[in-house]
Design an enzyme around this catalytic site. Structure first.
Site, PDB file in Angstrom:
ATOM      1  N   HIS A   1       7.811  33.480  14.386  1.00 49.84           N
ATOM      2  CA  HIS A   1       8.578  32.308  14.819  1.00 49.84           C
ATOM      3  C   HIS A   1       8.004  31.015  14.267  1.00 49.84           C
ATOM      4  O   HIS A   1       6.899  30.985  13.717  1.00 49.84           O
ATOM      5  CB  HIS A   1       8.647  32.252  16.350  1.00 49.84           C
ATOM      6  CG  HIS A   1       7.321  32.100  17.038  1.00 49.84           C
ATOM      7  ND1 HIS A   1       6.655  30.899  17.132  1.00 49.84           N
ATOM      8  CD2 HIS A   1       6.529  33.016  17.681  1.00 49.84           C
ATOM      9  CE1 HIS A   1       5.524  31.061  17.797  1.00 49.84           C
ATOM     10  NE2 HIS A   1       5.415  32.337  18.135  1.00 49.84           N
TER      11      HIS A   1
ATOM     12  N   CYS B   1       1.830  36.535  18.811  1.00 49.30           N
ATOM     13  CA  CYS B   1       2.924  36.332  17.855  1.00 49.30           C
ATOM     14  C   CYS B   1       2.391  35.831  16.510  1.00 49.30           C
ATOM     15  O   CYS B   1       1.207  35.509  16.370  1.00 49.30           O
ATOM     16  CB  CYS B   1       3.938  35.344  18.412  1.00 49.30           C
ATOM     17  SG  CYS B   1       4.934  36.018  19.760  1.00 49.30           S
TER      18      CYS B   1
END
Length: 325
Positions: free
Chosen positions: A114, A130
């Site tokens: 992301h 992440c």
């Protein structure tokens, strides 16, 4: 009777086999490798290394999972539920794109590639698991990869091609090994230069086009940008200039989104942002001067045609969506 049954069976089997080949082949043409040892992400297409990006991964070795996964979710402007921050908000730590992968039995909402609202964190060990990218770079990657694209995460001292081969991919030599963020100067060429030109153009510094060639116009744009950020205006794009570029381009303008309908004769910051966005997407307005003239109208009409919208040269709500997406 038995012979007839065997013929039917074989025909059905071959039909399914042949039908499966194109899908399998297409799925294998695009994949991603993330190497936590270097905190870099490699994107492969048609068995060739196309682009390499700096990323941020887990604060500790175990946080970002390793293995072979698939992208199972794609979301534009995903809300940050933990902090109750809506999607698209400049405070959102997930940035403007989310590509969730199915690590550790999850459904794509726990682990993802992301964007981020803190460009200074990219390249470090900073996340809860992440993989972080610069907003403008994750936008590009998001547009390239479909659902079910393979994501390989590892910690290795090998090259990306060697890692790919160890996972059974027959990669072709000669791919682009340059990382966005490499030092660039007049004479440089390649995807990293094109990325530099996109960023400068989006910020209003005219590079004379996005051709991947660092020529006099790009040099002039770099020096102007450096001067605007009070950096040494030497035309060399090193770590400080990249950091300033990524910090600036990670906060896209909102003037265009909040403006009224724009058309030939309009002037101001919304028109300038329109020109920047059109130029960054390959529709040349021949300048970003904030004046909606004939060249800007021509670029708008070209985009409208490509997006199958009414070609009236005006930029109302529907046209803005096509430009801002």
């Amino acid at each position: 009777m038995l012979k007839k049954w065997l013929i039917v069976f074989c025909s059905v089997f071959l039909l399914f086999f042949w039908a499966g080949i194109p899908g399998a082949s297409a799925a294998a043409t695009k994949f991603i490798i993330i190497n936590k040892s270097s905190n870099k992400l490699a994107y492969y297409e048609d068995s060739k290394l196309k682009r390499v990006f700096k990323v941020g991964t887990g604060r500790s070795q175990s946080l970002t999972p390793e293995g072979k996964f698939k992208i199972v979710q794609k979301i534009i402007n995903r809300p940050y539920y933990k902090g109750n921050i809506p999607g698209g908000d400049p405070r959102n730590p997930l940035g403007n794109r989310w590509m969730g992968f199915n690590a550790r039995g999850t459904s794509g909402s726990t682990y993802g590639i992301h964007g981020n609202n803190n460009p200074g964190s990219i390249g470090g060990y900073v996340s809860s698991g992440c993989v972080r990218m610069y907003d403008n770079e994750v936008e590009w990657l998001y547009s390239q990869v479909p659902i079910n694209t393979v994501v390989i995460i590892t910690s290795s001292g090998k090259s990306f091609d060697a890692i790919a081969k160890s996972y059974g991919y027959n990669v072709k030599p000669g791919g682009n090994t340059g990382t966005t963020g490499d030092t660039l100067k007049i004479g440089s060429r390649g995807d990293a230069v094109a990325d530099l030109q996109r960023k400068l153009t989006k910020l209003g510094f005219n590079t004379g086009g996005i051709d991947g060639v660092f020529g006099p116009a790009t040099d002039k744009a770099v020096r102007a940008f450096q001067k605007s950020k009070r950096l040494t205006a030497d035309g060399i794009v090193g770590p400080k200039t990249w950091s300033a570029l990524n910090g600036s381009s990670s906060q896209p303008g909102t003037t265009l989104a909040n403006s009224g309908t724009l058309r030939k004769g309009s002037k101001g910051s919304a028109v300038k942002e329109l020109q920047q966005r059109l130029t960054a997407r390959g529709y040349n307005t021949r300048g970003t001067d904030g004046i909606f003239g004939a060249n800007t109208e021509k670029a708008v009409i070209a985009l409208q045609k490509a997006s199958r919208l009414t070609t009236d040269g005006g930029v109302g709500p529907a046209k803005k969506k096509a430009i801002l997406k």
